[in-house]
Scaffold this motif. Structure first.
Motif, PDB file in Angstrom:
ATOM      1  N   SER A  81       0.832  -1.205   0.000  1.00  0.00           N
ATOM      2  CA  SER A  81       0.000   0.000   0.000  1.00  0.00           C
ATOM      3  C   SER A  81       0.868   1.257   0.000  1.00  0.00           C
ATOM      4  N   ILE A  82       1.945   1.239   0.757  1.00  0.00           N
ATOM      5  CA  ILE A  82       2.861   2.381   0.803  1.00  0.00           C
ATOM      6  C   ILE A  82       3.510   2.597  -0.560  1.00  0.00           C
ATOM      7  N   ILE A  83       3.893   1.494  -1.213  1.00  0.00           N
ATOM      8  CA  ILE A  83       4.497   1.601  -2.545  1.00  0.00           C
ATOM      9  C   ILE A  83       3.516   2.239  -3.531  1.00  0.00           C
ATOM     10  N   LYS A  84       2.242   1.865  -3.432  1.00  0.00           N
ATOM     11  CA  LYS A  84       1.236   2.423  -4.345  1.00  0.00           C
ATOM     12  C   LYS A  84       1.069   3.934  -4.159  1.00  0.00           C
ATOM     13  N   LEU A  85       1.358   4.420  -2.956  1.00  0.00           N
ATOM     14  CA  LEU A  85       1.202   5.852  -2.661  1.00  0.00           C
ATOM     15  C   LEU A  85       2.540   6.597  -2.666  1.00  0.00           C
ATOM     16  N   GLU A  86       3.557   5.930  -3.187  1.00  0.00           N
ATOM     17  CA  GLU A  86       4.914   6.482  -3.123  1.00  0.00           C
ATOM     18  C   GLU A  86       5.016   7.872  -3.750  1.00  0.00           C
ATOM     19  N   ASN A  87       4.332   8.081  -4.866  1.00  0.00           N
ATOM     20  CA  ASN A  87       4.441   9.367  -5.572  1.00  0.00           C
ATOM     21  C   ASN A  87       3.952  10.538  -4.723  1.00  0.00           C
ATOM     22  N   ILE A  88       2.769  10.387  -4.109  1.00  0.00           N
ATOM     23  CA  ILE A  88       2.246  11.520  -3.324  1.00  0.00           C
ATOM     24  C   ILE A  88       3.033  11.691  -2.035  1.00  0.00           C
ATOM     25  N   ILE A  89       3.569  10.588  -1.500  1.00  0.00           N
ATOM     26  CA  ILE A  89       4.400  10.684  -0.289  1.00  0.00           C
ATOM     27  C   ILE A  89       5.681  11.462  -0.597  1.00  0.00           C
ATOM     28  N   MET A  90       6.317  11.122  -1.719  1.00  0.00           N
ATOM     29  CA  MET A  90       7.570  11.778  -2.098  1.00  0.00           C
ATOM     30  C   MET A  90       7.347  13.231  -2.503  1.00  0.00           C
ATOM     31  N   SER A  91       6.168  13.524  -3.062  1.00  0.00           N
ATOM     32  CA  SER A  91       5.893  14.898  -3.513  1.00  0.00           C
ATOM     33  C   SER A  91       5.899  15.885  -2.359  1.00  0.00           C
ATOM     34  N   LYS A  92       5.634  15.388  -1.132  1.00  0.00           N
ATOM     35  CA  LYS A  92       5.650  16.253   0.053  1.00  0.00           C
ATOM     36  C   LYS A  92       6.841  15.963   0.961  1.00  0.00           C
ATOM     37  N   ASN A  93       7.743  15.101   0.475  1.00  0.00           N
ATOM     38  CA  ASN A  93       8.949  14.752   1.228  1.00  0.00           C
ATOM     39  C   ASN A  93       8.610  14.273   2.640  1.00  0.00           C
ATOM     40  N   ILE A  94       7.603  13.413   2.725  1.00  0.00           N
ATOM     41  CA  ILE A  94       7.153  12.906   4.018  1.00  0.00           C
ATOM     42  C   ILE A  94       7.910  11.632   4.376  1.00  0.00           C
ATOM     43  N   GLU A  95       8.370  11.556   5.616  1.00  0.00           N
ATOM     44  CA  GLU A  95       9.055  10.367   6.109  1.00  0.00           C
ATOM     45  C   GLU A  95       8.014   9.352   6.575  1.00  0.00           C
ATOM     46  N   VAL A  96       8.133   8.124   6.099  1.00  0.00           N
ATOM     47  CA  VAL A  96       7.208   7.064   6.502  1.00  0.00           C
ATOM     48  C   VAL A  96       7.964   6.029   7.331  1.00  0.00           C
ATOM     49  N   MET A  97       7.499   5.809   8.548  1.00  0.00           N
ATOM     50  CA  MET A  97       8.073   4.807   9.443  1.00  0.00           C
ATOM     51  C   MET A  97       7.090   3.636   9.562  1.00  0.00           C
ATOM     52  N   VAL A  98       7.623   2.417   9.572  1.00  0.00           N
ATOM     53  CA  VAL A  98       6.776   1.236   9.728  1.00  0.00           C
ATOM     54  C   VAL A  98       7.293   0.419  10.910  1.00  0.00           C
ATOM     55  N   ASN A  99       6.447   0.255  11.930  1.00  0.00           N
ATOM     56  CA  ASN A  99       6.808  -0.519  13.122  1.00  0.00           C
ATOM     57  C   ASN A  99       6.017  -1.819  13.133  1.00  0.00           C
ATOM     58  N   LEU A 100       6.705  -2.935  12.907  1.00  0.00           N
ATOM     59  CA  LEU A 100       6.061  -4.238  12.856  1.00  0.00           C
ATOM     60  C   LEU A 100       6.534  -5.085  14.034  1.00  0.00           C
ATOM     61  N   GLU A 101       5.589  -5.617  14.792  1.00  0.00           N
ATOM     62  CA  GLU A 101       5.938  -6.407  15.977  1.00  0.00           C
ATOM     63  C   GLU A 101       6.590  -7.735  15.588  1.00  0.00           C
ATOM     64  N   GLU A 102       6.116  -8.320  14.481  1.00  0.00           N
ATOM     65  CA  GLU A 102       6.655  -9.577  13.991  1.00  0.00           C
ATOM     66  C   GLU A 102       6.903  -9.472  12.494  1.00  0.00           C
ATOM     67  N   GLU A 103       7.725 -10.371  11.964  1.00  0.00           N
ATOM     68  CA  GLU A 103       8.024 -10.335  10.528  1.00  0.00           C
ATOM     69  C   GLU A 103       6.778 -10.636   9.709  1.00  0.00           C
ATOM     70  N   ASN A 104       5.983 -11.597  10.183  1.00  0.00           N
ATOM     71  CA  ASN A 104       4.724 -11.939   9.518  1.00  0.00           C
ATOM     72  C   ASN A 104       3.594 -11.899  10.531  1.00  0.00           C
ATOM     73  N   THR A 105       2.508 -11.241  10.163  1.00  0.00           N
ATOM     74  CA  THR A 105       1.335 -11.201  11.025  1.00  0.00           C
ATOM     75  C   THR A 105       0.121 -11.583  10.177  1.00  0.00           C
ATOM     76  N   ILE A 106      -0.376 -12.801  10.389  1.00  0.00           N
ATOM     77  CA  ILE A 106      -1.456 -13.320   9.557  1.00  0.00           C
ATOM     78  C   ILE A 106      -2.817 -12.931  10.147  1.00  0.00           C
ATOM     79  N   VAL A 107      -3.674 -12.409   9.286  1.00  0.00           N
ATOM     80  CA  VAL A 107      -5.025 -12.022   9.699  1.00  0.00           C
ATOM     81  C   VAL A 107      -6.048 -12.720   8.808  1.00  0.00           C
ATOM     82  N   ASN A 108      -7.294 -12.704   9.256  1.00  0.00           N
ATOM     83  CA  ASN A 108      -8.397 -13.257   8.469  1.00  0.00           C
ATOM     84  C   ASN A 108      -9.341 -12.111   8.118  1.00  0.00           C
ATOM     85  N   ALA A 109      -9.305 -11.677   6.844  1.00  0.00           N
ATOM     86  CA  ALA A 109     -10.114 -10.529   6.428  1.00  0.00           C
ATOM     87  C   ALA A 109     -10.195 -10.502   4.903  1.00  0.00           C
TER      88      ALA A 109
END
Length: 222
Positions: A81-109
């Motif tokens: 999702s972040i990659i898909k929005l990369e252009n608008i994120i870069m256009s404002k020079n916004i820093e994006v941080m991602v904090n993941l508790e585990e390498e893989n987190t499986i959900v049902n949705a």
């Protein structure tokens, strides 16, 4: 609701009609045609998004939109999702941080529906965060629930408007009329998607400090 829809439709339609008439009657000189036709195209695209969002929201509220839950890694979906929005994120020079508790987190949705939620929340965060600001996405779990949050360093929301942001066409930021990409239905759709999953979503915000949206999903133990 009808009044709001009429206003949201009338504005781009008036722009389109005015510019097309200007091209046809010669008011707009030939060397300016491309500039004005580009605006017409953007407004037509905005109308299309608005109509599609209206139809989607109507189906959701009528109970005609059914989710199709599958097992998937929410961390990977966030990265995509972040990659898909990369252009608008870069256009404002916004820093994006991602904090993941585990390498893989499986959900049902419903994967597509949750991707829509994430993209909408991140897009909103970018829109209301000033240039050189910061957005943080976090994933953690407690027992059988996974929590996903999108936090920004943006303008924040007034306390008296917190409960109104889920309403269709509600404008928490008076300057949003200048935005040519949003339809004013994004958060209403997000709320409906989360409700369809029998999950919860909430918002915490402080004016001029930032806003944090958090929602839950069912966790699948690996």
């Amino acid at each position: 609701f009808i009044a709001n829809v009429s206003h949201e439709l009338r504005t781009p339609m008036t722009t389109i009609r005015g510019f097309v008439e200007g091209v046809l009657d010669g008011t707009i000189p030939p060397e300016k045609h491309k500039d004005y036709l580009t605006i017409v195209r953007d407004e037509a695209n905005r109308l299309s998004r608005l109509v599609n969002d209206l139809l989607d929201l109507a189906r959701m509220e009528a109970g005609e939109s059914k989710i199709s839950p599958v097992y998937f890694d929410i961390n990977e979906l966030i990265r995509r999702s972040i990659i898909k929005l990369e252009n608008i994120i870069m256009s404002k020079n916004i820093e994006v941080m991602v904090n993941l508790e585990e390498e893989n987190t499986i959900v049902n949705a419903d994967r597509d529906a949750i991707e829509r939620v994430i993209i909408n929340l991140v897009h909103n965060a970018v829109k209301f965060t000033p240039d050189n600001g910061k957005i943080t996405l976090s994933v953690w779990h407690k027992k059988d629930k996974v929590f996903i949050s999108v936090e920004d360093s943006g303008v924040g929301i007034d306390k008296e408007e917190i409960d109104l942001i889920w309403e269709r066409f509600h404008k928490s930021d008076k300057s949003r009329g200048k935005d040519k990409t949003g339809t004013g239905l994004g958060l209403a759709i997000v709320k409906n998607i989360i409700n369809e999953h029998n999950q919860t979503i909430w918002v915490e915000s402080q004016k001029d400090i930032g806003t944090k949206f958090t929602f839950t999903l069912d966790r699948i133990h690996g």
